[in-house]
Write an enzyme that holds these catalytic residues in place. Sequence first.
Site, PDB file in Angstrom:
ATOM      1  N   GLY A 178       0.940  -1.228   0.030  1.00  0.00           N
ATOM      2  CA  GLY A 178       0.031  -0.029   0.001  1.00  0.00           C
ATOM      3  C   GLY A 178       0.937   1.180  -0.040  1.00  0.00           C
ATOM      4  N   ASN A 179       0.292   2.246   0.435  1.00  0.00           N
ATOM      5  CA  ASN A 179       1.027   3.711   0.369  1.00  0.00           C
ATOM      6  C   ASN A 179       0.172   4.518   1.395  1.00  0.00           C
ATOM      7  OD1 ASN A 179      -1.150   5.587  -0.802  1.00  0.00           O
ATOM      8  ND2 ASN A 179      -0.964   3.925  -2.407  1.00  0.00           N
TER       9      ASN A 179
END
Length: 230
Positions: free
Chosen positions: A33-34
């Site tokens: 993810g980020n």
Amino acid sequence: PAPSLPSGDLRGVRVLVTAGGTREPFDPVRFVGNRSSGRQGIAIAADAAARGAAVTLVTANVDAGLTEGLDVDVRPVGSALELADEVRAAAAEADVVVMTAAVADYRPAEVHAEKLKKDAQGDTLTLELVRNPDVLAELVANRRTGQIIVGFAAETEPDRAARIELGRAKIARKPADLLVVNHVGWSSGFEREENAIEVLTPGGEVVRETSGTKAEVAAAVLDLVATALA
Ligand code: CTP
Ligand code: CA
């Protein structure tokens, strides 16, 4: 500063906004993810609604509390592929699309049906990643006449001139109507209220430069959108 009064300059305009960051699963409990919180996209959706727009907000892993009470149609998604499906469908009905979401460029090639076990992996784990579709590039390629498309580019480059050059190259590759270059780093841009932006045209001109709260940035971007629609 006091919020500006709703101007109604987007009355009847159908605006699609994406917010948050996609999560790319590789087993039932894990993902790549980020750090995008979704706050900048939510601020744009909220301001567009206040200006009279009919707003669809595609949220990628955004805390539901952040969109509670907003006069917008919220469509939660998880991965980039899910976001792409939702955006493709909604974009057909949109006069304006603002791609604020941090869409993962890559996803794990394989999604395991069961949790990966470290006994089966040893001391290192290699994840193979494959490219995701570029949603903004697709939107630009399929743009309807008069449709306004805005991209966001999160850049870690601290030098303003170099950052603008990165933005110019990006909007040349994907000729949206506007590209908002957003300075991010370990401690700026994400999960915070303040944001600093430069807005570029396809020709590479800087038409707006500002820093402030995400609400102020949202207002600046939508001022440009309203001008482009007029
Ligand atoms: N974007 C998208 N689909 C992707 C990747 C990015 O629609 N698969 C959109 C983002 O929502 C954003 C814009 O493209 O509006 C720019 O994203 P950014 O990550 O800054 O640029 P990239 O073109 O992916 O280039 P890079 O990450 O290599 O800098
Ligand atoms: Ca990217």
